[in-house]
Motif scaffolding. Structure first.
Motif, PDB file in Angstrom:
ATOM      1  N   LYS A 223      -1.198  15.513  37.102  1.00 31.17           N
ATOM      2  CA  LYS A 223      -0.380  16.004  38.151  1.00 31.17           C
ATOM      3  C   LYS A 223      -0.891  16.779  39.357  1.00 31.17           C
ATOM      4  N   THR A 224      -1.967  17.644  39.018  1.00 32.30           N
ATOM      5  CA  THR A 224      -2.684  18.353  39.789  1.00 32.30           C
ATOM      6  C   THR A 224      -3.386  17.527  40.782  1.00 32.30           C
ATOM      7  N   LYS A 227      -1.006  15.767  43.428  1.00 39.37           N
ATOM      8  CA  LYS A 227      -0.682  16.608  44.211  1.00 39.37           C
ATOM      9  C   LYS A 227      -1.583  17.004  45.470  1.00 39.37           C
ATOM     10  N   TYR A 228      -2.836  16.958  44.961  1.00 41.53           N
ATOM     11  CA  TYR A 228      -3.995  17.093  45.709  1.00 41.53           C
ATOM     12  C   TYR A 228      -4.056  15.921  46.826  1.00 41.53           C
ATOM     13  N   LEU A 231      -0.673  15.465  49.075  1.00 45.22           N
ATOM     14  CA  LEU A 231      -0.707  16.485  49.983  1.00 45.22           C
ATOM     15  C   LEU A 231      -1.506  16.496  51.255  1.00 45.22           C
ATOM     16  N   TRP A 235      -3.414  10.532  52.291  1.00 49.55           N
ATOM     17  CA  TRP A 235      -2.938  10.189  50.918  1.00 49.55           C
ATOM     18  C   TRP A 235      -2.561   8.748  50.798  1.00 49.55           C
ATOM     19  N   SER A 282       8.666  19.960  48.668  1.00 53.44           N
ATOM     20  CA  SER A 282       7.465  19.989  49.549  1.00 53.44           C
ATOM     21  C   SER A 282       7.123  18.511  49.709  1.00 53.44           C
ATOM     22  N   TRP A 284       4.681  16.587  49.140  1.00 50.98           N
ATOM     23  CA  TRP A 284       4.000  15.534  48.170  1.00 50.98           C
ATOM     24  C   TRP A 284       4.896  15.475  47.149  1.00 50.98           C
ATOM     25  N   GLN A 285       6.012  16.482  46.627  1.00 51.58           N
ATOM     26  CA  GLN A 285       6.649  16.311  45.736  1.00 51.58           C
ATOM     27  C   GLN A 285       7.524  15.225  46.075  1.00 51.58           C
ATOM     28  N   LEU A 288       5.759  11.754  45.464  1.00 52.02           N
ATOM     29  CA  LEU A 288       5.559  11.490  44.195  1.00 52.02           C
ATOM     30  C   LEU A 288       6.801  11.057  43.361  1.00 52.02           C
ATOM     31  N   LEU A 309       7.063  17.297  35.675  1.00 50.17           N
ATOM     32  CA  LEU A 309       7.730  17.597  36.877  1.00 50.17           C
ATOM     33  C   LEU A 309       8.656  18.692  36.449  1.00 50.17           C
ATOM     34  N   SER A 313      13.734  17.605  39.240  1.00 48.64           N
ATOM     35  CA  SER A 313      13.208  16.487  39.487  1.00 48.64           C
ATOM     36  C   SER A 313      13.350  15.361  38.344  1.00 48.64           C
TER      37      SER A 313
END
Ligand code: CTP
Length: 424
Positions: A223-224, A227-228, A231, A235, A282, A284-285, A288, A309, A313
């Motif tokens: 997940k991290t 996210k990177y 973001l 992407w 945000s 990125w969320q 996803l 999540l 979500s």
């Protein structure tokens, strides 16, 4: 100061990981260097063996820099010093880890033991470009330790893995490799790419989705990494590369970046520009969620849970197909905007965006119209106006205001005068 404190204790201290890579990159390329995440490794025998050398060093530094916050992770392995976590301010995060061999007593001056200890630490890492160390303590402070050819790879602009099992042990490294490749404009080296395929074919999803004691950490890391990636300005290129490598399978084996998903993601970008300030999630969320929402309904909630999540979500993705069915059935039957408002106000913004992405143009237009215009329409009179008109404050006010809103939305009244007439 850190190296002085380490030297006082007869320890070696190294700058390792991304900061070394970025320093060397900044030397070979032009551009400004912003490092706010520093990884240090301290290599030294600690007399009590109940506290890591890294922790002792961090404590000593905090005595000197009192404005830094100290965090200690794990039993006695790593410590972090943090200056300003406020995102508005420049923050600095310094992780201090202890090299593995610290509990085997050896004379700190023995260069062979020293080399094998830091070498082992670096060998556990992901890519050659991230596995270099800069010695900060004397003798030979400032020396680059590059056991695996990281500097040559930086110059050759390639992402190369350190050992064959690396992606099997940690499939999130595939995402890291892609992130670095796209971010720096590097290629993934051929053998490394083969190892990626090998890890994926060996059932990567089983590992990222299984429930056992090791997977929560793996899922959090995935997940991290997502996210990177989601973001970053790059992407979309990163997703393409992940898809080419078959690595979207880490999220779910059926996830493919086909032309329909690309169309939806492009639409999403246009729409995020429009609703920026109202965003509850945000960017990125919601990107996803759009990826997960593209999966068949029966997979969505499971994947959202795997990726840990937030509950809202997960619920949104779980209910998406029901909500969509309701909207698709009812919206075309409505003749008045107020009916659309009554239906759509039940749903939050991300739900409506996700549904709009997947719906026909006609439905999408109605959703956009609701979000951009109708959702913002207010009744033409306020509670105070009603008081002035002689209505006694009561729970009926709400009904009157709702009726006024309906009449406004449906074009029956256009201004306050018409509103008063309407009530009369
Ligand atoms: N690392 C690793 N495997 C991972 C994550 C991290 O081997 N799955 C190692 C790498 O050596 C990396 C270091 O830990 O350089 C620090 O990780 P992190 O701070 O996440 O990455 P950086 O390389 O510093 O990159 P970034 O610029 O994105 O922060």
């Amino acid at each position: 100061t850190a190296s002085q404190e380490a030297e006082k204790r007869g320890w070696h201290l190294y700058l390792v990981g991304g900061a070394v890579r970025d320093l060397l990159l900044a030397e070979t390329e032009t551009g400004t260097l912003m490092i706010n995440d520093i990884d240090l490794v301290v290599d030294g025998f600690h007399k009590t063996a109940s506290v890591g050398a890294g922790v002792e060093l961090a404590k000593a530094l905090q005595e000197i820099y009192k404005n830094a916050r100290l965090e200690i992770h794990g039993a006695f392995q790593t410590a972090a010093l943090l200056w300003h976590k406020d995102p508005e301010l420049n923050s600095l995060w310094v992780d201090i880890a202890t090299s593995r061999t610290e509990f085997y007593p050896y004379p700190a001056a023995n260069p062979e033991v020293e080399a094998s200890s830091i070498r082992q630490d670096l060998y556990r890492r992901d890519f050659t470009i991230n596995a270099m160390a800069l010695r900060l303590t004397s003798p030979r402070a400032g020396e680059l330790l590059d056991f695996f050819g990281g500097f040559l790879d930086l110059q050759a602009k390639q992402i190369r893995i350190l050992h064959a099992n690396s992606f099997i042990e940690d499939p999130t490294r595939i995402y890291r490799g892609v992130r670095f490749a796209v971010r720096f404009g590097f290629e993934i080296e051929k053998r490394t790419e083969e190892y990626i395929h090998y890890a994926i074919n060996s059932g990567v999803y089983d590992r990222t989705s299984q429930k056992n004691s090791k997977t929560p950490a793996l899922q959090t890391r995935l997940k991290t990494e997502l996210k990177y990636i989601l973001l970053a300005p790059y992407w979309q290129s990163a997703l393409k590369l992940l898809d080419n490598l078959g690595a979207l399978q880490c999220i779910h084996p059926t996830l493919k970046l086909d032309s329909e998903l690309c169309r939806q993601l492009n639409l999403l970008e246009r729409c995020l520009g429009r609703f920026d300030r109202k965003q509850t999630l945000s960017n990125w969320q919601i990107r996803l969620e759009a990826l997960i929402g593209y999966l068949k309904p029966e997979y969505r909630a499971k994947v959202a849970k795997n990726l840990q999540l937030a509950d809202d979500s997960i619920a949104r993705l779980k209910n998406l197909s029901h909500t969509q069915a309701e909207i698709i059935t009812l919206l075309p039957t409505f003749d008045h905007p107020s009916q659309t408002v009554d239906l759509l106000k039940k749903y939050d913004l991300p739900t409506l965006i996700l549904i709009a992405l997947q719906s026909s143009r006609k439905i999408r237009r109605k959703i956009w119209q609701y979000l951009t215009t109708w959702a913002n329409v207010q009744p033409l009179l306020t509670g105070n106006d009603l008081k002035e008109l002689g209505y006694k404050p009561s729970p009926k006010y709400k009904q009157i205001l709702d009726d006024l809103l309906t009449a406004t939305l449906d074009g029956l009244i256009k201004d306050k005068a018409e509103a008063r007439e309407f009530l009369a």
